[in-house]
Every structure is written in C-alpha cells, then in structure tokens.
Scaffold this motif. Sequence first.
Motif, short mmCIF file in Angstrom:
data_model
loop_
_atom_site.label_atom_id
_atom_site.label_comp_id
_atom_site.label_asym_id
_atom_site.label_seq_id
_atom_site.Cartn_x
_atom_site.Cartn_y
_atom_site.Cartn_z
N ALA A 1 10.23 20.03 3.91
CA ALA A 1 8.97 19.98 4.65
C ALA A 1 9.15 19.40 6.03
N LEU A 2 10.10 18.45 6.18
CA LEU A 2 10.39 17.95 7.51
C LEU A 2 11.05 19.08 8.29
N GLU A 3 10.75 19.21 9.55
CA GLU A 3 11.23 20.34 10.32
C GLU A 3 12.75 20.37 10.41
N HIS A 4 13.38 19.19 10.70
CA HIS A 4 14.83 19.16 10.78
C HIS A 4 15.32 17.73 10.73
N PHE A 5 16.52 17.57 10.18
CA PHE A 5 17.20 16.29 10.25
C PHE A 5 18.54 16.58 10.92
N SER A 6 18.83 15.90 12.00
CA SER A 6 19.99 16.25 12.81
C SER A 6 20.71 15.01 13.26
N ASP A 7 21.92 15.20 13.83
CA ASP A 7 22.52 14.04 14.46
C ASP A 7 21.83 13.83 15.80
N SER A 8 22.06 12.68 16.40
CA SER A 8 21.25 12.28 17.54
C SER A 8 21.63 13.00 18.82
N ILE B 1 21.03 3.51 9.90
CA ILE B 1 20.04 4.54 9.63
C ILE B 1 18.98 4.49 10.72
N GLU B 2 18.72 5.62 11.35
CA GLU B 2 17.67 5.71 12.37
C GLU B 2 16.64 6.73 11.90
N ILE B 3 15.41 6.28 11.75
CA ILE B 3 14.32 7.14 11.28
C ILE B 3 13.29 7.27 12.39
N THR B 4 13.01 8.48 12.81
CA THR B 4 11.98 8.73 13.81
C THR B 4 10.72 9.20 13.11
N MET B 5 9.65 8.42 13.24
CA MET B 5 8.40 8.72 12.57
C MET B 5 7.50 9.57 13.47
N ASP B 6 6.44 10.14 12.89
CA ASP B 6 5.51 10.94 13.67
C ASP B 6 4.40 10.10 14.30
N ALA B 7 4.37 8.82 13.96
CA ALA B 7 3.37 7.90 14.51
C ALA B 7 3.87 6.48 14.30
N ILE C 1 0.86 -1.18 0.00
CA ILE C 1 0.00 0.00 0.00
C ILE C 1 0.89 1.22 0.00
N LEU C 2 0.86 2.00 -1.04
CA LEU C 2 1.75 3.14 -1.18
C LEU C 2 1.03 4.42 -0.80
N ARG C 3 1.79 5.36 -0.27
CA ARG C 3 1.22 6.59 0.23
C ARG C 3 1.66 7.77 -0.65
N THR C 4 0.74 8.67 -0.96
CA THR C 4 1.09 9.86 -1.72
C THR C 4 1.96 10.76 -0.85
N ALA C 5 3.08 11.21 -1.37
CA ALA C 5 4.02 11.99 -0.57
C ALA C 5 4.05 13.43 -1.05
N SER C 6 4.40 14.31 -0.13
CA SER C 6 4.41 15.73 -0.47
C SER C 6 5.80 16.27 -0.71
N LEU D 1 17.18 8.26 -1.01
CA LEU D 1 16.20 9.03 -1.77
C LEU D 1 14.80 8.59 -1.38
N GLY D 2 13.84 9.48 -1.54
CA GLY D 2 12.48 9.03 -1.28
C GLY D 2 11.49 10.11 -1.00
N GLN D 3 10.33 9.66 -0.54
CA GLN D 3 9.20 10.54 -0.31
C GLN D 3 8.56 10.20 1.03
N SER D 4 8.30 11.22 1.82
CA SER D 4 7.58 11.01 3.08
C SER D 4 7.23 12.34 3.71
N ASN D 5 6.06 12.40 4.30
CA ASN D 5 5.71 13.55 5.13
C ASN D 5 5.42 13.09 6.55
#
Length: 341
Positions: free
Chosen positions: A23-30, A123-129, A5-10, A107-111
């Motif tokens: 669009a993401l607020e910030h990407f930083s080191d931990s 790679i560590e990805i912190t999601m909003d949910a 199931i693919l999600r439309t990305a902004s 590379l990719g798409q996500s909001n």
Amino acid sequence: MENRILRTASVILAVTIIAATVALEHFSDSHTGQVQQEGTSEEQISESPSIQVSESKEEEFQQQLRLELPEGMVLEDLVIENDYVRQNIIIEIPDVESNYFMEHPLLGQSNHINDLYMGKGRIEITMDAVYEVESTVEDGYLYLDFISPQEVYDKVVVIDAGHGGGAPGAISQEVMEKDINLAIVKELKALFEASDENIGVYYTRVEDENPTFEQRAQLGVKSGAELFISVHSNSTGDGTVTQEHGTEVMYDEEKKEEGLTSEYLAQVCLEETVAAMGSKNNGVLPGHSIDIIRICEIPAVLLEVGYMTNQEELEKLISPEYQKQAAQGIYNAILRVLQED
C-alpha cells in the motif's frame, strides 16, 4: 505520554530480501529511489532493504512497528530522533552488523509511511505528516507507535524563528537578526515547557539552521496546527540607523478564513506583545506579499518585534530580559486566541 493510543492499520509489512508492492507507494534507498530486487547481496540489502506483504497471522500485533533488538539491549541504548519539520523519524541501533535487518526484519502496520531506509544500524522513516512516537522495549523487541498531535494535545501551534543558518536576516552593528529571533523563540519554548497547558508547540527551528519557506509553512498543515507565528526583528531597507522604532504584525489580507483569521491573530499578537514589552504600537499591516504568510494554509502572521536599526531598540532586542518580555507577549497572545477559539 501515559496512554498508548493505537491506530487501525490497513497493511501489514515485513522487511525481507524479496521486493514487493504494498500500500505504501515505494520504499527506496535515500539516493537512487530504486527498489531492491531478488538476488541482491547482503551488503546491498542492508543499505536498501525491500518490503514484502506478510501473510503470517502471527505477525498481526497491535503496535505499528516491531523490531527484534540485539540481546540485552534496552531502550536507553537506542537513539530515537523525530524531525518534525521534515517528518523524518530516525532510530539508531548501536553495534549491529550490516546484514542485521535482513536477519531481523522490521514488522508492523502503518498507512502513514511514505518512505523507509535501513542500513548499518540506522532506520529512517519518512511519515506523511507529523506524528509523535511512543517507543517501548518489551521482551527484547522495540515497539514504535505513531500518534497524531491531536491525540496528544488539546491544541497545536507552530512557532517559526525567522531566518537562520546561512540566512542571517538583517545585520546591525554585527548583530544578526537570526540570533535575536531564535533567542526569543527559545524563551517562548521555556514558557511552554513550564506551562500546565496541554498545548503542542512545534518549532521550525531551535538551532542555527535554515529550513525552506515550504518546510516551515507546511509544518502547520502537517501537524494540524491552529495557528502559525513567525518571529522577526525589523530594520530599515538600507540598514541605516533610524529613529523609527516599535512593534508591528503582518497578516494575510487576502485570506478570509472562517473562525480564527490571520488578521485577528495579528491584532491579538500586537496587543499582547506591546503590552508585555512596553514598545510602540505600529499596528497590523497587510502581508500577503510575504512568502511565509502567503504560503501558509492556516492562520499565519509575521511579528516584527522591534527595529534593529534603532540604537535604543537594538540594545533592548539583544537584552535577555527584553527577549523574555517579547516571549511572554507571544505566549499571552497564543493562550488568548486559543481560549477564544
């Protein structure tokens, strides 16, 4: 999971040397929270990569994230972990150089990404949910799709094994409450894993660790769960041996949700667990003063399975057979509530 199931990305993102706002607020080191600036050394870049909006149309692919893997690497070579409680997704790529991600951008798409860390094959990805991760490797690329629980399951619930780690809970005759709670939850987990019901169950812990009250409670909201059940074992205030025994369930008397209520969930949990265990029915009790009940934003209850300070009941509580009966009662209660909802 059979269907992708693919999600439309902004936003289309690429990990590069140059820092940019997206669009993401910030990407930083931990640790520092600082964004990488142009001119930083390769070693520093590998520790804290930056993000740039990609203008290349050829990078617009359907999958949310894509990473080129070292030649010959397959999915089984990777370690992908999903920490639902903290909404962290961790990908370990073995045997790559420190500058790998600079030369092979993500590379990719996500909001739905709040934060990203990359370095030394990690790679560590912190999601909003809470999201389920579908990972595939095709033509030398790793593709990651993030799918909400509601797209995967008919219903979603959260189960909390009370206490854990350095918070043992009640202690009676060297038996720690945290261990009883976790044993019951593990039996419940086994029941769900063997079930044909399409119910997504998220656990605040399945090991001897102690998430914060906030982390436990917010898992219900972040996963979009219908209900939250916290499993505990009771005791007297001072830990003295008592004749008091039985099962009780606490609910939030100050929340009057529409549809499923905390009080009704408590009543069903009480009825089903007492029936499964043959324990004494101590009723449902107001529990707004209990942190885990009060701060939960979805219908939540705290189940006190039995009294550790009652000798006979303690012996039952540490019995695998009784733990299975308790788990069966909770399982029955969940199915009953979800079927009625």
